[in-house]
Design a protein around this motif. Sequence first.
Motif, mmCIF file in Angstrom:
data_model
loop_
_atom_site.group_PDB
_atom_site.id
_atom_site.type_symbol
_atom_site.label_atom_id
_atom_site.label_comp_id
_atom_site.label_asym_id
_atom_site.label_seq_id
_atom_site.Cartn_x
_atom_site.Cartn_y
_atom_site.Cartn_z
ATOM 1 N N CYS A 138 0.849 -1.197 0.000
ATOM 2 C CA CYS A 138 0.000 0.000 0.000
ATOM 3 C C CYS A 138 0.882 1.242 0.000
ATOM 4 C CB CYS A 138 -0.903 -0.009 1.231
ATOM 5 S SG CYS A 138 -1.927 1.473 1.392
ATOM 6 N N ASP A 139 0.708 2.093 -0.979
ATOM 7 C CA ASP A 139 1.421 3.369 -1.069
ATOM 8 C C ASP A 139 0.649 4.391 -0.240
ATOM 9 O OD1 ASP A 139 2.984 5.176 -3.769
ATOM 10 O OD2 ASP A 139 2.228 5.980 -1.874
ATOM 11 N N VAL A 140 1.296 5.009 0.722
ATOM 12 C CA VAL A 140 0.590 5.912 1.650
ATOM 13 C C VAL A 140 0.002 7.129 0.946
ATOM 14 C CG1 VAL A 140 1.876 5.223 3.719
ATOM 15 C CG2 VAL A 140 2.723 7.130 2.307
ATOM 16 N N ALA A 180 -7.358 5.783 -1.637
ATOM 17 C CA ALA A 180 -8.278 4.633 -1.762
ATOM 18 C C ALA A 180 -7.618 3.364 -1.230
ATOM 19 C CB ALA A 180 -8.672 4.455 -3.226
ATOM 20 N N ALA A 181 -6.341 3.189 -1.562
ATOM 21 C CA ALA A 181 -5.630 1.982 -1.106
ATOM 22 C C ALA A 181 -5.452 2.010 0.417
ATOM 23 C CB ALA A 181 -4.270 1.905 -1.793
ATOM 24 N N VAL A 182 -5.193 3.180 0.981
ATOM 25 C CA VAL A 182 -5.034 3.284 2.446
ATOM 26 C C VAL A 182 -6.359 2.974 3.131
ATOM 27 C CG1 VAL A 182 -4.627 4.905 4.360
ATOM 28 C CG2 VAL A 182 -3.081 4.878 2.380
ATOM 29 N N VAL A 200 -6.877 -0.067 5.765
ATOM 30 C CA VAL A 200 -7.370 0.156 7.143
ATOM 31 C C VAL A 200 -8.643 -0.643 7.373
ATOM 32 C CG1 VAL A 200 -8.337 1.896 8.717
ATOM 33 C CG2 VAL A 200 -6.223 2.382 7.441
ATOM 34 N N ALA A 201 -9.531 -0.673 6.389
ATOM 35 C CA ALA A 201 -10.776 -1.459 6.541
ATOM 36 C C ALA A 201 -10.454 -2.941 6.705
ATOM 37 C CB ALA A 201 -11.678 -1.245 5.318
ATOM 38 N N CYS A 247 -3.154 8.711 6.099
ATOM 39 C CA CYS A 247 -3.204 7.586 7.044
ATOM 40 C C CYS A 247 -3.880 7.984 8.352
ATOM 41 C CB CYS A 247 -1.794 7.063 7.301
ATOM 42 S SG CYS A 247 -1.050 6.297 5.843
ATOM 43 N N ALA A 248 -3.580 9.178 8.854
ATOM 44 C CA ALA A 248 -4.223 9.637 10.094
ATOM 45 C C ALA A 248 -5.734 9.785 9.876
ATOM 46 C CB ALA A 248 -3.615 10.960 10.532
ATOM 47 N N LYS A 249 -6.115 10.362 8.751
ATOM 48 C CA LYS A 249 -7.548 10.552 8.446
ATOM 49 C C LYS A 249 -8.269 9.207 8.399
ATOM 50 C CE LYS A 249 -10.402 12.196 4.619
ATOM 51 N NZ LYS A 249 -10.354 12.507 3.169
#
Length: 264
Positions: A64-66, A70-72, A76-77, A123-125
């Motif tokens: 996963c590219d930060v 969409a990928a992040v 996370v899901a 990532c934080a969001k």
Amino acid sequence: MVNFSLEGKVALVTGAAYGIGLAIAQALSEAGAKIVFNCSRQETVDRGLKAYKELGIEAKGYLCDVTDEAAVKEMVADIEATVGTIDILVNNAGIIKRIPMEEMEAEEFRRVIDVDLVGPFICAKAVIPGMIKKGHGKIINICSMMSELGRETVSAYASAKGGLKMLTRNICSEYGEHNIQCNAIGPGYIATEQTAPLRERQADGSRHPFDSFIISKTPAARWGNPEDLMGPAVFLASDASNFVNGHVLYVDGGILAYIGKQPK
Ligand code: NAP
Ligand code: GCO
């Protein structure tokens, strides 16, 4: 009794296949956390999985590219569905491009900002909603000496890391009421693959001039090692730091306090 335990916690450490990220993830694991990590290249994810296995750590790796929101979100899901809600996020993934500003393409500048500043935002969001639901969370951004100081050829990196210091303070300000603490670690000059070019031996076997320069600017008179960051990371990830928020903890051997050794 001060609580440094991370038992039962889920920690996502971005870019943690080697270097600083791997050391921090190892420390969080030793304190009891379940470890998840991601990298932008499959070969690095595989390298990380091998490293964790050799350390006896059961880590889950994601490609996963930060910078890919969409990928992040998808990562996370999947973590929340298969491992658990993320309690600790370490925004470690980062790149540097050492190019004199007048030679740097805007696209190269943008890429560094994208990975080192927009990536931590993305990532934080992605993890904050789960932390709010759970009633607690720890976000640790990996800043830099360049969050405070500039130097030649690192305009993009310093801009990103300076911004990351302020993003740290803003997440603190916006989410502190949800019992989410957002702090940063500001490593000094650490011996990793990222700084290897600055430590290469010269043809005559002498130290790289920058290597000697850093030694002279550091009271500890040495480069840091990723292991030097393990304790500070556990502190900021644990309940022991629940009233520490918006802080940048510099782990730099004293560089920021020191004018530098007088040349002989
Ligand atoms: P490193 O050895 O270059 O490792 C960087 C890691 O980040 C790699 O696993 C890399 O894997 C991953 N990464 C890079 N771009 C990514 C992306 N777009 N998405 C996901 N993962 C990505 O770096 P390091 O020296 O360990 O530094 C780690 C962090 O500490 C960085 O943020 C760096 O700026 C910061 N820092 C380093 C020092 C130092 O002296 N070394 C000092 C202060 C701060 P892939 O390439 O496969 O994605
Ligand atoms: C550089 C180095 C630094 C370190 C680190 C210092 O070229 O000056 O790469 O930027 O990586 O960020 O804290």
